[in-house]
Design a protein around this motif. Structure first.
Motif, PDB file in Angstrom:
ATOM      1  N   LYS A 124      -0.890  -5.421   6.350  1.00 52.66           N
ATOM      2  CA  LYS A 124      -0.615  -4.439   7.273  1.00 52.66           C
ATOM      3  C   LYS A 124      -1.592  -4.145   8.409  1.00 52.66           C
ATOM      4  O   LYS A 124      -1.256  -3.419   9.257  1.00 52.66           O
ATOM      5  CB  LYS A 124      -0.316  -3.198   6.260  1.00 52.66           C
ATOM      6  CG  LYS A 124       0.701  -2.626   5.634  1.00 52.66           C
ATOM      7  CD  LYS A 124       0.691  -1.519   4.892  1.00 52.66           C
ATOM      8  CE  LYS A 124       2.109  -1.051   4.579  1.00 52.66           C
ATOM      9  NZ  LYS A 124       1.916   0.327   3.832  1.00 52.66           N
ATOM     10  N   ALA A 169       1.447  -3.853  -0.307  1.00 52.06           N
ATOM     11  CA  ALA A 169       1.772  -2.568  -0.663  1.00 52.06           C
ATOM     12  C   ALA A 169       3.270  -2.409  -0.877  1.00 52.06           C
ATOM     13  O   ALA A 169       4.095  -3.157  -0.023  1.00 52.06           O
ATOM     14  CB  ALA A 169       1.184  -1.700   0.593  1.00 52.06           C
ATOM     15  N   GLU A 287       5.651   0.809  10.181  1.00 50.16           N
ATOM     16  CA  GLU A 287       5.515  -0.716   9.787  1.00 50.16           C
ATOM     17  C   GLU A 287       6.959  -1.432  10.023  1.00 50.16           C
ATOM     18  O   GLU A 287       7.920  -0.656  10.073  1.00 50.16           O
ATOM     19  CB  GLU A 287       5.167  -0.752   8.320  1.00 50.16           C
ATOM     20  CG  GLU A 287       5.866  -0.090   7.322  1.00 50.16           C
ATOM     21  CD  GLU A 287       5.744  -0.328   5.722  1.00 50.16           C
ATOM     22  OE1 GLU A 287       5.021  -1.422   5.606  1.00 50.16           O
ATOM     23  OE2 GLU A 287       6.392   0.384   5.108  1.00 50.16           O
TER      24      GLU A 287
HETATM   25 MG    MG Z   1       5.763  -1.184   3.365  1.00 49.23          MG
END
Ligand code: MG
Ligand code: ATP
Ligand code: MG
Length: 406
Positions: A124, A169, A287
Protein backbone atom coordinates in the motif's frame (compact mmCIF):
# COMPACT_ATOMS: atom_id res chain seq x y z
CA UNK A 1 -14.15 8.27 -19.24
CA UNK A 2 -17.86 8.99 -19.04
CA UNK A 3 -19.61 6.47 -16.83
CA UNK A 4 -22.01 4.36 -18.84
CA UNK A 5 -21.56 6.18 -22.10
CA UNK A 6 -18.28 4.79 -23.36
CA UNK A 7 -18.20 3.79 -26.95
CA UNK A 8 -16.80 0.31 -27.07
CA UNK A 9 -14.10 -0.89 -29.37
CA UNK A 10 -15.79 -1.91 -32.59
CA UNK A 11 -12.66 -3.24 -34.26
CA UNK A 12 -13.34 -6.71 -32.85
CA UNK A 13 -14.74 -8.90 -35.61
CA UNK A 14 -16.57 -12.17 -35.32
CA UNK A 15 -13.63 -13.74 -37.20
CA UNK A 16 -11.61 -13.05 -34.05
CA UNK A 17 -13.67 -15.64 -32.21
CA UNK A 18 -12.79 -19.34 -32.24
CA UNK A 19 -14.78 -21.61 -34.56
CA UNK A 20 -17.05 -22.58 -31.70
CA UNK A 21 -17.91 -20.65 -28.58
CA UNK A 22 -16.56 -17.44 -27.13
CA UNK A 23 -12.99 -18.32 -26.20
CA UNK A 24 -10.87 -21.43 -26.11
CA UNK A 25 -8.35 -19.83 -23.80
CA UNK A 26 -8.30 -21.24 -20.25
CA UNK A 27 -8.36 -18.46 -17.67
CA UNK A 28 -6.23 -19.26 -14.61
CA UNK A 29 -7.20 -17.39 -11.45
CA UNK A 30 -4.88 -17.10 -8.47
CA UNK A 31 -7.28 -17.47 -5.55
CA UNK A 32 -10.59 -19.29 -5.23
CA UNK A 33 -12.57 -17.21 -2.74
CA UNK A 34 -15.95 -15.60 -3.39
CA UNK A 35 -14.55 -13.40 -6.17
CA UNK A 36 -13.15 -16.48 -7.91
CA UNK A 37 -16.50 -18.19 -7.43
CA UNK A 38 -18.41 -15.31 -9.04
CA UNK A 39 -15.88 -15.20 -11.90
CA UNK A 40 -16.62 -18.90 -12.50
CA UNK A 41 -20.35 -18.20 -12.42
CA UNK A 42 -19.99 -15.48 -15.07
CA UNK A 43 -17.69 -17.72 -17.11
CA UNK A 44 -20.19 -20.57 -17.15
CA UNK A 45 -22.72 -18.39 -19.01
CA UNK A 46 -20.33 -18.11 -21.95
CA UNK A 47 -18.78 -21.56 -21.47
CA UNK A 48 -15.43 -19.97 -20.70
CA UNK A 49 -13.12 -22.29 -18.79
CA UNK A 50 -11.80 -20.92 -15.49
CA UNK A 51 -9.23 -22.78 -13.39
CA UNK A 52 -8.48 -21.66 -9.86
CA UNK A 53 -5.45 -22.08 -7.64
CA UNK A 54 -6.33 -22.08 -3.95
CA UNK A 55 -4.95 -23.95 -0.93
CA UNK A 56 -8.42 -24.85 0.40
CA UNK A 57 -9.87 -28.04 -1.15
CA UNK A 58 -13.39 -26.71 -0.44
CA UNK A 59 -12.78 -23.04 -1.29
CA UNK A 60 -15.85 -21.12 -2.55
CA UNK A 61 -14.83 -21.38 -6.23
CA UNK A 62 -14.03 -25.07 -6.09
CA UNK A 63 -17.52 -26.42 -6.76
CA UNK A 64 -18.03 -24.33 -9.91
CA UNK A 65 -14.55 -24.01 -11.42
CA UNK A 66 -13.65 -25.90 -14.59
CA UNK A 67 -10.69 -27.14 -12.56
CA UNK A 68 -9.24 -26.44 -9.15
CA UNK A 69 -5.56 -26.96 -8.36
CA UNK A 70 -5.12 -27.23 -4.62
CA UNK A 71 -2.04 -25.24 -3.68
CA UNK A 72 -0.71 -21.90 -2.52
CA UNK A 73 -0.91 -18.87 -4.82
CA UNK A 74 2.02 -17.50 -2.85
CA UNK A 75 4.33 -20.41 -3.66
CA UNK A 76 6.59 -19.96 -6.67
CA UNK A 77 6.79 -23.61 -7.85
CA UNK A 78 3.02 -24.08 -7.47
CA UNK A 79 2.17 -20.89 -9.38
CA UNK A 80 4.56 -21.90 -12.19
CA UNK A 81 2.98 -25.35 -12.43
CA UNK A 82 -0.50 -23.78 -12.47
CA UNK A 83 0.48 -21.25 -15.15
CA UNK A 84 1.50 -24.07 -17.53
CA UNK A 85 -2.12 -25.21 -17.64
CA UNK A 86 -3.65 -21.80 -18.42
CA UNK A 87 -3.75 -19.50 -21.45
CA UNK A 88 -4.00 -16.33 -19.40
CA UNK A 89 -3.21 -15.82 -15.73
CA UNK A 90 -5.20 -13.41 -13.57
CA UNK A 91 -5.93 -12.81 -9.86
CA UNK A 92 -8.84 -12.51 -7.49
CA UNK A 93 -6.52 -11.43 -4.68
CA UNK A 94 -3.47 -9.14 -4.82
CA UNK A 95 -1.51 -10.95 -2.11
CA UNK A 96 0.12 -13.34 -4.56
CA UNK A 97 3.74 -13.93 -5.44
CA UNK A 98 4.55 -10.93 -7.68
CA UNK A 99 8.18 -12.01 -8.23
CA UNK A 100 7.01 -15.31 -9.72
CA UNK A 101 4.53 -13.49 -11.93
CA UNK A 102 7.37 -11.27 -13.18
CA UNK A 103 9.46 -14.35 -13.93
CA UNK A 104 6.54 -16.00 -15.72
CA UNK A 105 6.01 -12.89 -17.83
CA UNK A 106 9.66 -13.02 -18.89
CA UNK A 107 9.05 -16.62 -19.95
CA UNK A 108 6.12 -15.47 -22.08
CA UNK A 109 3.20 -16.26 -19.75
CA UNK A 110 0.30 -13.90 -20.33
CA UNK A 111 -0.50 -12.21 -16.98
CA UNK A 112 -3.44 -9.77 -16.85
CA UNK A 113 -3.18 -7.37 -15.15
CA UNK A 114 0.61 -7.21 -15.35
CA UNK A 115 2.91 -8.34 -12.55
CA UNK A 116 4.11 -4.73 -12.22
CA UNK A 117 0.57 -3.73 -11.26
CA UNK A 118 0.29 -6.47 -8.64
CA UNK A 119 3.69 -5.49 -7.23
CA UNK A 120 2.68 -1.85 -6.85
CA UNK A 121 -0.76 -2.55 -5.42
CA UNK A 122 0.13 -5.28 -2.94
CA UNK A 123 2.33 -2.83 -1.04
CA UNK A 124 0.00 0.00 0.00
CA UNK A 125 2.88 2.38 0.64
CA UNK A 126 4.39 1.73 -2.79
CA UNK A 127 0.88 2.17 -4.21
CA UNK A 128 0.62 5.61 -2.58
CA UNK A 129 4.07 6.62 -3.86
CA UNK A 130 3.08 5.45 -7.35
CA UNK A 131 -0.23 7.34 -7.44
CA UNK A 132 1.17 10.52 -5.94
CA UNK A 133 3.90 10.40 -8.62
CA UNK A 134 1.09 10.32 -11.19
CA UNK A 135 -0.63 13.39 -9.76
CA UNK A 136 -3.56 11.50 -8.21
CA UNK A 137 -4.99 13.27 -5.13
CA UNK A 138 -4.40 11.23 -1.93
CA UNK A 139 -4.43 11.78 1.83
CA UNK A 140 -0.92 12.81 2.99
CA UNK A 141 1.18 9.80 3.96
CA UNK A 142 4.65 8.94 5.20
CA UNK A 143 6.57 5.79 6.02
CA UNK A 144 7.37 5.19 9.71
CA UNK A 145 10.32 3.09 10.88
CA UNK A 146 10.32 3.76 14.62
CA UNK A 147 8.34 5.46 17.37
CA UNK A 148 10.20 8.74 16.87
CA UNK A 149 9.18 8.71 13.22
CA UNK A 150 5.57 7.96 14.19
CA UNK A 151 5.62 10.91 16.62
CA UNK A 152 7.01 13.21 13.95
CA UNK A 153 4.21 12.08 11.62
CA UNK A 154 1.68 12.77 14.39
CA UNK A 155 3.07 16.30 14.83
CA UNK A 156 2.84 16.82 11.09
CA UNK A 157 -0.59 15.31 10.36
CA UNK A 158 -2.32 15.69 13.75
CA UNK A 159 -4.65 13.20 15.46
CA UNK A 160 -6.45 10.92 15.01
CA UNK A 161 -3.71 9.34 12.91
CA UNK A 162 -4.24 6.29 10.68
CA UNK A 163 -1.44 3.71 10.87
CA UNK A 164 -1.39 1.07 8.16
CA UNK A 165 0.53 -2.11 7.34
CA UNK A 166 2.13 -1.86 3.94
CA UNK A 167 1.33 -5.44 3.01
CA UNK A 168 -1.25 -8.21 3.41
CA UNK A 169 -4.01 -5.81 4.40
CA UNK A 170 -7.70 -6.52 3.82
CA UNK A 171 -11.02 -5.74 5.52
CA UNK A 172 -9.24 -3.19 7.70
CA UNK A 173 -6.96 -5.85 9.21
CA UNK A 174 -3.79 -3.87 8.81
CA UNK A 175 -5.20 -0.52 9.98
CA UNK A 176 -4.95 0.97 13.48
CA UNK A 177 -6.00 4.42 14.64
CA UNK A 178 -4.03 6.40 17.23
CA UNK A 179 -6.23 9.09 18.79
CA UNK A 180 -3.26 10.74 20.47
CA UNK A 181 0.53 10.45 20.76
CA UNK A 182 0.05 8.18 23.80
CA UNK A 183 -1.78 5.63 21.65
CA UNK A 184 0.96 5.39 19.01
CA UNK A 185 2.87 2.51 20.54
CA UNK A 186 -0.24 0.37 21.14
CA UNK A 187 -1.36 1.04 17.55
CA UNK A 188 2.07 -0.03 16.29
CA UNK A 189 1.90 -3.18 18.44
CA UNK A 190 -1.61 -3.96 17.21
CA UNK A 191 -0.18 -4.03 13.68
CA UNK A 192 2.64 -6.38 14.66
CA UNK A 193 5.44 -3.83 15.12
CA UNK A 194 7.65 -1.83 12.77
CA UNK A 195 9.19 -4.99 11.28
CA UNK A 196 5.89 -5.59 9.46
CA UNK A 197 6.53 -2.42 7.41
CA UNK A 198 4.25 0.45 8.43
CA UNK A 199 3.25 3.88 7.19
CA UNK A 200 0.80 6.52 8.35
CA UNK A 201 -1.93 8.45 6.59
CA UNK A 202 -3.46 11.74 7.56
CA UNK A 203 -6.95 11.18 8.91
CA UNK A 204 -9.53 12.04 6.25
CA UNK A 205 -12.86 13.20 7.70
CA UNK A 206 -14.76 12.11 4.60
CA UNK A 207 -18.47 12.84 4.11
CA UNK A 208 -18.87 9.77 1.91
CA UNK A 209 -16.80 6.89 0.63
CA UNK A 210 -17.20 6.28 -3.07
CA UNK A 211 -15.93 3.61 -5.43
CA UNK A 212 -15.60 3.20 -9.18
CA UNK A 213 -15.08 -0.08 -10.98
CA UNK A 214 -12.93 0.60 -14.01
CA UNK A 215 -12.42 -1.95 -16.77
CA UNK A 216 -9.45 -1.89 -19.05
CA UNK A 217 -9.27 -3.96 -22.23
CA UNK A 218 -6.17 -5.48 -23.78
CA UNK A 219 -6.28 -2.70 -26.35
CA UNK A 220 -6.11 -0.21 -23.43
CA UNK A 221 -9.72 0.87 -23.91
CA UNK A 222 -11.16 1.99 -20.59
CA UNK A 223 -14.75 1.80 -19.42
CA UNK A 224 -16.06 3.01 -16.05
CA UNK A 225 -19.05 1.80 -14.07
CA UNK A 226 -21.34 4.36 -12.44
CA UNK A 227 -19.94 5.73 -9.16
CA UNK A 228 -21.26 3.96 -6.04
CA UNK A 229 -21.30 4.87 -2.36
CA UNK A 230 -19.74 2.35 0.02
CA UNK A 231 -20.61 2.22 3.70
CA UNK A 232 -18.16 0.45 5.98
CA UNK A 233 -18.77 -1.22 9.32
CA UNK A 234 -15.62 -1.50 11.44
CA UNK A 235 -13.43 -0.98 8.36
CA UNK A 236 -15.28 -3.66 6.35
CA UNK A 237 -17.39 -2.88 3.33
CA UNK A 238 -20.97 -3.49 4.48
CA UNK A 239 -23.39 -1.68 2.16
CA UNK A 240 -23.00 -0.41 -1.40
CA UNK A 241 -25.49 2.01 -2.93
CA UNK A 242 -25.66 2.35 -6.70
CA UNK A 243 -25.66 4.92 -8.07
CA UNK A 244 -24.15 7.19 -5.41
CA UNK A 245 -26.38 10.16 -4.52
CA UNK A 246 -23.87 12.88 -5.45
CA UNK A 247 -23.94 15.93 -7.70
CA UNK A 248 -22.95 15.54 -11.32
CA UNK A 249 -19.70 17.45 -10.76
CA UNK A 250 -18.56 15.06 -8.02
CA UNK A 251 -19.55 12.07 -10.14
CA UNK A 252 -17.41 13.38 -12.96
CA UNK A 253 -14.48 14.17 -10.68
CA UNK A 254 -14.61 10.70 -9.04
CA UNK A 255 -14.78 9.02 -12.44
CA UNK A 256 -11.89 11.13 -13.76
CA UNK A 257 -9.67 10.32 -10.75
CA UNK A 258 -10.49 6.59 -11.07
CA UNK A 259 -9.79 6.68 -14.81
CA UNK A 260 -6.46 8.42 -14.29
CA UNK A 261 -5.43 5.99 -11.53
CA UNK A 262 -6.15 2.93 -13.64
CA UNK A 263 -4.48 4.47 -16.69
CA UNK A 264 -1.25 4.63 -14.68
CA UNK A 265 -1.24 0.83 -14.20
CA UNK A 266 -0.41 -1.88 -16.71
CA UNK A 267 -2.57 -4.70 -17.97
CA UNK A 268 -6.15 -5.71 -18.60
CA UNK A 269 -8.93 -6.52 -16.18
CA UNK A 270 -11.27 -4.73 -13.84
CA UNK A 271 -9.94 -2.52 -11.08
CA UNK A 272 -11.78 -1.05 -8.11
CA UNK A 273 -10.87 2.47 -7.10
CA UNK A 274 -11.83 3.38 -3.52
CA UNK A 275 -12.27 7.11 -2.94
CA UNK A 276 -13.00 9.59 -0.17
CA UNK A 277 -15.31 12.56 -0.76
CA UNK A 278 -14.45 15.44 1.56
CA UNK A 279 -16.71 18.20 2.87
CA UNK A 280 -15.19 20.72 0.46
CA UNK A 281 -15.91 18.53 -2.56
CA UNK A 282 -12.44 17.04 -3.00
CA UNK A 283 -11.95 13.46 -4.15
CA UNK A 284 -8.98 11.62 -2.62
CA UNK A 285 -7.93 8.12 -3.60
CA UNK A 286 -7.88 5.56 -0.78
CA UNK A 287 -6.67 2.47 -2.61
CA UNK A 288 -7.03 0.43 -5.78
CA UNK A 289 -7.73 -3.29 -6.10
CA UNK A 290 -6.50 -4.92 -9.34
CA UNK A 291 -9.49 -7.28 -9.64
CA UNK A 292 -13.26 -7.53 -9.18
CA UNK A 293 -14.29 -6.03 -5.86
CA UNK A 294 -16.97 -5.95 -3.21
CA UNK A 295 -18.07 -2.50 -4.39
CA UNK A 296 -19.08 -4.08 -7.71
CA UNK A 297 -21.16 -7.07 -6.62
CA UNK A 298 -24.41 -5.24 -7.43
CA UNK A 299 -23.33 -5.18 -11.09
CA UNK A 300 -24.43 -8.85 -11.37
CA UNK A 301 -28.09 -7.86 -11.17
CA UNK A 302 -27.96 -4.10 -11.75
CA UNK A 303 -25.71 -3.61 -14.82
CA UNK A 304 -25.81 -4.90 -18.38
CA UNK A 305 -22.36 -6.44 -17.93
CA UNK A 306 -21.33 -7.61 -14.47
CA UNK A 307 -17.86 -6.80 -13.19
CA UNK A 308 -17.06 -10.52 -13.36
CA UNK A 309 -18.06 -10.92 -17.00
CA UNK A 310 -16.21 -7.67 -17.71
CA UNK A 311 -13.03 -8.99 -16.10
CA UNK A 312 -13.19 -12.13 -18.24
CA UNK A 313 -13.86 -10.11 -21.39
CA UNK A 314 -10.94 -7.82 -20.54
CA UNK A 315 -8.32 -10.49 -19.83
CA UNK A 316 -9.40 -12.55 -22.85
CA UNK A 317 -9.23 -9.58 -25.23
CA UNK A 318 -12.96 -9.67 -25.98
CA UNK A 319 -14.76 -6.34 -26.44
CA UNK A 320 -15.69 -4.71 -23.13
CA UNK A 321 -19.38 -4.89 -22.28
CA UNK A 322 -21.79 -2.13 -21.33
CA UNK A 323 -21.21 -1.07 -17.69
CA UNK A 324 -24.36 1.02 -17.37
CA UNK A 325 -27.14 0.20 -14.94
CA UNK A 326 -30.22 -1.56 -16.21
CA UNK A 327 -32.16 -0.91 -12.99
CA UNK A 328 -32.54 2.62 -11.61
CA UNK A 329 -31.18 1.72 -8.18
CA UNK A 330 -29.45 -1.09 -6.30
CA UNK A 331 -28.17 -1.78 -2.81
CA UNK A 332 -25.73 -4.54 -1.94
CA UNK A 333 -25.74 -5.76 1.67
CA UNK A 334 -22.87 -7.96 2.83
CA UNK A 335 -23.67 -10.93 5.02
CA UNK A 336 -20.82 -10.58 7.51
CA UNK A 337 -20.33 -13.31 10.10
CA UNK A 338 -21.94 -12.04 13.30
CA UNK A 339 -20.84 -14.93 15.45
CA UNK A 340 -18.56 -17.97 15.25
CA UNK A 341 -19.90 -21.35 14.12
CA UNK A 342 -23.55 -22.44 14.23
CA UNK A 343 -25.00 -19.31 15.91
CA UNK A 344 -23.45 -17.22 13.10
CA UNK A 345 -24.94 -19.49 10.41
CA UNK A 346 -28.31 -19.24 12.14
CA UNK A 347 -28.30 -15.41 12.05
CA UNK A 348 -27.24 -15.31 8.40
CA UNK A 349 -29.94 -17.80 7.45
CA UNK A 350 -32.57 -15.70 9.20
CA UNK A 351 -31.67 -12.77 6.94
CA UNK A 352 -31.59 -14.99 3.87
CA UNK A 353 -35.01 -16.41 4.78
CA UNK A 354 -36.44 -12.90 4.90
CA UNK A 355 -34.64 -11.79 1.72
CA UNK A 356 -36.16 -14.68 -0.21
CA UNK A 357 -39.57 -13.09 0.43
CA UNK A 358 -38.60 -9.61 -0.72
CA UNK A 359 -39.21 -8.37 -4.23
CA UNK A 360 -36.04 -7.50 -6.16
CA UNK A 361 -33.73 -9.27 -3.67
CA UNK A 362 -31.07 -11.68 -4.96
CA UNK A 363 -29.29 -13.92 -2.49
CA UNK A 364 -25.64 -14.92 -2.90
CA UNK A 365 -24.13 -17.43 -0.49
CA UNK A 366 -20.44 -18.22 -0.91
CA UNK A 367 -20.55 -21.61 0.78
CA UNK A 368 -17.47 -20.95 2.92
CA UNK A 369 -16.71 -23.97 5.03
CA UNK A 370 -16.28 -21.99 8.24
CA UNK A 371 -18.30 -19.17 9.79
CA UNK A 372 -16.17 -16.54 11.47
CA UNK A 373 -16.95 -13.19 12.99
CA UNK A 374 -16.76 -10.34 10.44
CA UNK A 375 -16.09 -12.79 7.61
CA UNK A 376 -17.81 -12.12 4.29
CA UNK A 377 -20.15 -15.13 4.00
CA UNK A 378 -22.47 -13.90 1.26
CA UNK A 379 -24.32 -10.85 0.04
CA UNK A 380 -27.81 -9.78 -0.94
CA UNK A 381 -28.50 -7.34 -3.74
CA UNK A 382 -31.74 -5.37 -3.85
CA UNK A 383 -32.74 -3.76 -7.12
CA UNK A 384 -35.76 -1.58 -7.78
CA UNK A 385 -37.27 1.48 -9.44
CA UNK A 386 -35.80 4.05 -7.00
CA UNK A 387 -33.25 4.33 -4.18
CA UNK A 388 -36.11 4.97 -1.74
CA UNK A 389 -37.73 1.68 -2.69
CA UNK A 390 -34.54 -0.40 -2.52
CA UNK A 391 -33.74 1.18 0.85
CA UNK A 392 -37.18 0.13 2.07
CA UNK A 393 -36.54 -3.39 0.76
CA UNK A 394 -33.27 -3.56 2.69
CA UNK A 395 -35.01 -2.25 5.81
CA UNK A 396 -37.68 -4.87 5.52
CA UNK A 397 -35.01 -7.59 5.55
CA UNK A 398 -33.42 -5.98 8.58
CA UNK A 399 -36.92 -5.65 10.11
CA UNK A 400 -36.57 -1.95 10.76
CA UNK A 401 -39.44 0.52 11.10
CA UNK A 402 -41.09 1.91 7.98
CA UNK A 403 -40.22 -1.16 5.95
CA UNK A 404 -41.82 -2.48 2.81
CA UNK A 405 -42.16 -6.08 1.82
CA UNK A 406 -43.95 -7.96 -0.87
MG1 MG B 1 -7.31 -3.01 0.65
P1 ATP C 1 -10.15 -3.47 1.87
O1 ATP C 1 -10.96 -4.61 2.42
O2 ATP C 1 -10.99 -2.40 1.21
O3 ATP C 1 -8.98 -3.90 1.06
P2 ATP C 1 -8.16 -2.43 3.69
O4 ATP C 1 -7.84 -3.36 4.77
O5 ATP C 1 -7.22 -2.34 2.55
O6 ATP C 1 -9.63 -2.70 3.19
P3 ATP C 1 -8.44 0.45 3.78
O7 ATP C 1 -9.23 0.49 2.54
O8 ATP C 1 -7.09 1.07 3.80
O9 ATP C 1 -8.33 -1.03 4.38
O10 ATP C 1 -9.27 1.11 4.96
C1 ATP C 1 -10.50 0.57 5.40
C2 ATP C 1 -11.43 1.69 5.77
O11 ATP C 1 -10.85 2.49 6.80
C3 ATP C 1 -11.71 2.66 4.65
O12 ATP C 1 -12.68 2.18 3.76
C4 ATP C 1 -12.15 3.88 5.45
O13 ATP C 1 -13.46 3.72 5.93
C5 ATP C 1 -11.18 3.85 6.63
N1 ATP C 1 -9.97 4.65 6.32
C6 ATP C 1 -8.88 4.22 5.65
N2 ATP C 1 -7.94 5.19 5.53
C7 ATP C 1 -8.44 6.27 6.16
C8 ATP C 1 -7.95 7.60 6.39
N3 ATP C 1 -6.75 8.00 5.97
N4 ATP C 1 -8.76 8.45 7.08
C9 ATP C 1 -9.99 8.05 7.53
N5 ATP C 1 -10.48 6.82 7.35
C10 ATP C 1 -9.74 5.93 6.67
MG1 MG D 1 -10.10 -0.58 1.17
Amino acid sequence: CQASTDTHDTSFRKDDLPAHGVSEVIVGVLGGGQLGRMLCQAASEMAIKVMVLDPLANCPASAIAYDHMVGSFDDSATVQEFAKRCGVLTVEIEHVDAATMEKLEQQGVDCQPKASTIRIIQDKYLQKVHFSGHGIPLPDFVQIDDLEGAKRAGDLFGYPLMLKSKRLAYDGRGNAVAKSEEELSSAVNALGGFDRGLYVEKWTPFVKELAVIVARGRDNSISCYPVVETIHKENICHIVKAPAAIPWKIRKLATDVAHKAVSSLEGAGVFAVELFLTKDGQILLNEVAPRPHNSGHHTIEACYTSQFEQHLRAVLGLPLGDPSMKTPAAIMYNLLGEDEGEPGFHLAHQLIGRALNIQGASVHWYDKPEMRKQRKMGHITFTGPSMGIVEARLKSMLKEEGSESR
